[in-house]
Design a protein around this motif. Structure first.
Motif, PDB file in Angstrom:
ATOM      1  N   PRO A  10       0.729  -1.186  -0.073  1.00 57.86           N
ATOM      2  CA  PRO A  10       0.124  -0.096   0.042  1.00 57.86           C
ATOM      3  C   PRO A  10       0.799   1.384   0.170  1.00 57.86           C
ATOM      4  N   SER A  11       2.020   1.291   0.572  1.00 60.46           N
ATOM      5  CA  SER A  11       3.049   2.487   0.509  1.00 60.46           C
ATOM      6  C   SER A  11       4.194   1.798   0.260  1.00 60.46           C
ATOM      7  N   LEU A  12       5.421   2.767  -0.199  1.00 60.59           N
ATOM      8  CA  LEU A  12       6.835   2.412  -0.236  1.00 60.59           C
ATOM      9  C   LEU A  12       7.342   2.214   1.187  1.00 60.59           C
ATOM     10  N   SER A  13       6.774   2.729   2.078  1.00 60.87           N
ATOM     11  CA  SER A  13       7.107   2.814   3.534  1.00 60.87           C
ATOM     12  C   SER A  13       6.341   1.918   4.368  1.00 60.87           C
ATOM     13  N   HIS A  95      15.454  -2.962  14.310  1.00 57.77           N
ATOM     14  CA  HIS A  95      16.484  -3.722  13.994  1.00 57.77           C
ATOM     15  C   HIS A  95      16.097  -4.554  12.392  1.00 57.77           C
ATOM     16  N   LEU A  96      15.113  -5.147  12.530  1.00 54.80           N
ATOM     17  CA  LEU A  96      14.515  -6.051  11.497  1.00 54.80           C
ATOM     18  C   LEU A  96      14.406  -5.255  10.159  1.00 54.80           C
ATOM     19  N   ARG A  97      13.665  -4.014  10.419  1.00 60.27           N
ATOM     20  CA  ARG A  97      13.558  -3.312   9.116  1.00 60.27           C
ATOM     21  C   ARG A  97      14.775  -2.809   8.700  1.00 60.27           C
ATOM     22  N   LEU A  98      15.918  -2.758   9.194  1.00 56.40           N
ATOM     23  CA  LEU A  98      17.106  -2.427   8.778  1.00 56.40           C
ATOM     24  C   LEU A  98      17.748  -3.200   7.668  1.00 56.40           C
ATOM     25  N   PHE A  99      17.318  -4.412   7.644  1.00 53.89           N
ATOM     26  CA  PHE A  99      17.627  -5.476   6.669  1.00 53.89           C
ATOM     27  C   PHE A  99      16.856  -5.105   5.363  1.00 53.89           C
ATOM     28  N   LEU A 100      15.476  -4.391   5.500  1.00 55.65           N
ATOM     29  CA  LEU A 100      14.912  -4.244   4.386  1.00 55.65           C
ATOM     30  C   LEU A 100      15.400  -3.107   3.665  1.00 55.65           C
ATOM     31  N   VAL A 101      15.761  -2.172   4.326  1.00 52.35           N
ATOM     32  CA  VAL A 101      16.469  -1.114   4.180  1.00 52.35           C
ATOM     33  C   VAL A 101      17.782  -1.517   3.216  1.00 52.35           C
ATOM     34  N   ASN A 102      18.347  -2.096   3.818  1.00 48.23           N
ATOM     35  CA  ASN A 102      19.493  -2.555   3.067  1.00 48.23           C
ATOM     36  C   ASN A 102      19.629  -3.185   1.958  1.00 48.23           C
ATOM     37  N   ASP A 103      18.473  -4.132   1.739  1.00 47.63           N
ATOM     38  CA  ASP A 103      18.334  -4.809   0.466  1.00 47.63           C
ATOM     39  C   ASP A 103      17.840  -4.183  -0.411  1.00 47.63           C
ATOM     40  N   ARG A 104      16.879  -3.125   0.007  1.00 53.14           N
ATOM     41  CA  ARG A 104      16.382  -2.194  -1.055  1.00 53.14           C
ATOM     42  C   ARG A 104      17.325  -1.175  -1.731  1.00 53.14           C
ATOM     43  N   TRP A 105      18.290  -0.562  -0.734  1.00 51.71           N
ATOM     44  CA  TRP A 105      18.969   0.409  -1.268  1.00 51.71           C
ATOM     45  C   TRP A 105      20.423  -0.006  -1.357  1.00 51.71           C
ATOM     46  N   VAL A 106      20.863  -0.744  -0.820  1.00 52.36           N
ATOM     47  CA  VAL A 106      22.265  -0.871  -0.886  1.00 52.36           C
ATOM     48  C   VAL A 106      22.628  -2.257  -1.948  1.00 52.36           C
ATOM     49  N   ARG A 107      21.794  -3.437  -1.756  1.00 54.47           N
ATOM     50  CA  ARG A 107      22.011  -4.507  -2.871  1.00 54.47           C
ATOM     51  C   ARG A 107      21.592  -4.056  -4.196  1.00 54.47           C
ATOM     52  N   ASP A 108      22.506  -4.450  -5.261  1.00 53.70           N
ATOM     53  CA  ASP A 108      22.043  -4.100  -6.355  1.00 53.70           C
ATOM     54  C   ASP A 108      20.896  -4.326  -7.198  1.00 53.70           C
ATOM     55  N   ASP A 109      20.363  -5.515  -6.664  1.00 47.98           N
ATOM     56  CA  ASP A 109      18.957  -6.430  -7.492  1.00 47.98           C
ATOM     57  C   ASP A 109      17.883  -5.328  -6.499  1.00 47.98           C
ATOM     58  N   ALA A 186       0.049  -4.199  13.130  1.00 51.63           N
ATOM     59  CA  ALA A 186       0.360  -3.122  12.425  1.00 51.63           C
ATOM     60  C   ALA A 186       1.679  -2.620  12.177  1.00 51.63           C
ATOM     61  N   ALA A 187       2.731  -2.956  13.212  1.00 48.72           N
ATOM     62  CA  ALA A 187       4.081  -2.694  12.732  1.00 48.72           C
ATOM     63  C   ALA A 187       4.739  -3.759  12.250  1.00 48.72           C
ATOM     64  N   ALA A 188       4.372  -5.039  12.704  1.00 47.99           N
ATOM     65  CA  ALA A 188       5.183  -6.001  12.061  1.00 47.99           C
ATOM     66  C   ALA A 188       4.657  -6.679  10.703  1.00 47.99           C
ATOM     67  N   LEU A 189       3.574  -6.607  10.367  1.00 49.59           N
ATOM     68  CA  LEU A 189       3.045  -6.968   9.044  1.00 49.59           C
ATOM     69  C   LEU A 189       3.611  -6.434   7.905  1.00 49.59           C
ATOM     70  N   PRO A 190       3.587  -4.832   7.989  1.00 52.05           N
ATOM     71  CA  PRO A 190       4.237  -4.451   6.761  1.00 52.05           C
ATOM     72  C   PRO A 190       5.820  -4.756   6.373  1.00 52.05           C
ATOM     73  N   VAL A 191       6.623  -4.957   7.596  1.00 49.79           N
ATOM     74  CA  VAL A 191       7.996  -5.009   7.320  1.00 49.79           C
ATOM     75  C   VAL A 191       8.283  -6.449   6.485  1.00 49.79           C
ATOM     76  N   LEU A 192       7.317  -7.364   7.368  1.00 46.87           N
ATOM     77  CA  LEU A 192       7.679  -8.893   6.946  1.00 46.87           C
ATOM     78  C   LEU A 192       7.025  -8.861   5.461  1.00 46.87           C
ATOM     79  N   SER A 193       5.863  -8.282   5.043  1.00 45.05           N
ATOM     80  CA  SER A 193       5.216  -8.491   3.965  1.00 45.05           C
ATOM     81  C   SER A 193       6.325  -7.755   2.655  1.00 45.05           C
ATOM     82  N   ALA A 194       6.876  -6.602   3.039  1.00 48.50           N
ATOM     83  CA  ALA A 194       7.805  -6.022   2.340  1.00 48.50           C
ATOM     84  C   ALA A 194       9.033  -7.021   2.004  1.00 48.50           C
ATOM     85  N   LEU A 195       9.701  -7.365   3.209  1.00 53.96           N
ATOM     86  CA  LEU A 195      10.747  -8.416   2.911  1.00 53.96           C
ATOM     87  C   LEU A 195      10.317  -9.589   2.059  1.00 53.96           C
TER      88      LEU A 195
END
Length: 238
Positions: A10-13, A95-109, A186-195
């Motif tokens: 529903p949102s990029l964030s 903490h867990l969300r930071l892996f999402l940030v890393n995988d979106r922004w730092v990893r080339d894929d 509400a906090a956990a689901l969007p992070v897991l879904s985005a991962l």
């Protein structure tokens, strides 16, 4: 005020998705105001909620404001469970969300998908400079925090530890604290879904997909907690 939809979410964030879910759980009527850049009000981030009391920035302050309006966003939880819920929200978001940030922004894929989604509408002169600077800043932040330095093996180990906490807390229940969804979901689901929707088989995505009960939770959450206007027909029927 929210970032627009992206990556099938529903949102990029995930913080904006969290705010949407909280608003639905509260029973408040709301409408999205789509923005690609945060306005000058608030803390330079989204979401921001326009209220009769003025703008409320940050999803956790939005949660607190909704509670002042009478919303029960931790239904049935005693003081000890409320403390656990607070700790889980912090674990997921800091903490867990930071892996999402890393995988979106730092990893080339991940970057190959994120860059056009976030910066695609930017005028060409700016687009030649701004995305690279933004990516460099995120990489520097993650390096300073530590997660940006992890090997794939250590990233998998660290993400798995958080996911194990969520899996243990979930148990056999439909939601993280029993039979009714709460602000923790509400906090956990969007992070897991985005991962789960990351474009590459990153350590964090792989660790999530190995845990069947959490994947069932994600499917259930998308179908029942995501705002109805963002549910696919398949998800809505699940």
């Amino acid at each position: 005020m929210t970032f627009p939809a992206g990556f099938g979410e529903p949102s990029l964030s995930p913080f904006c998705v969290k705010a949407m879910i909280l608003l639905d759980l509260s029973g408040q009527a709301w409408e999205p105001e789509w923005l690609m850049m945060p306005p000058s009000i608030g803390y330079g981030k989204l979401p921001i909620l326009r209220t009769p009391d003025g703008p409320v920035p940050d999803s956790n302050f939005i949660l607190a404001w909704l509670e002042t309006q009478g919303a029960d966003l931790f239904p049935g939880l005693d003081a000890g469970q409320r403390a656990q819920a607070h700790a889980i929200i912090r674990m997921v978001e800091e903490h867990l969300r930071l892996f999402l940030v890393n995988d979106r922004w730092v990893r080339d894929d991940g970057w190959a998908v994120l860059e056009p989604a976030v910066f695609g509408a930017m005028p060409r002169p700016l687009r030649l400079v701004v995305p690279g600077l933004a990516r460099k800043g995120i990489r520097k932040t993650l390096q300073s925090q530590g997660i940006g330095k992890f090997s794939d093996a250590h990233a998998a180990q660290a993400a798995a530890a958080d996911l194990d906490v969520l899996q243990q807390r979930l148990g056999e229940g439909p939601w993280l604290f029993g039979s009714r969804p709460s602000a923790v979901d509400a906090a956990a689901l969007p992070v897991l879904s985005a991962l789960d929707k990351l474009p590459g088989d990153t350590p964090a995505r792989h660790a999530l997909r190995e845990r069947g009960s959490l994947m069932a939770y994600v499917t259930r959450g998308r179908a029942q907690l995501y705002p109805e206007r963002f549910r696919t027909p398949t998800a809505a029927a699940a």
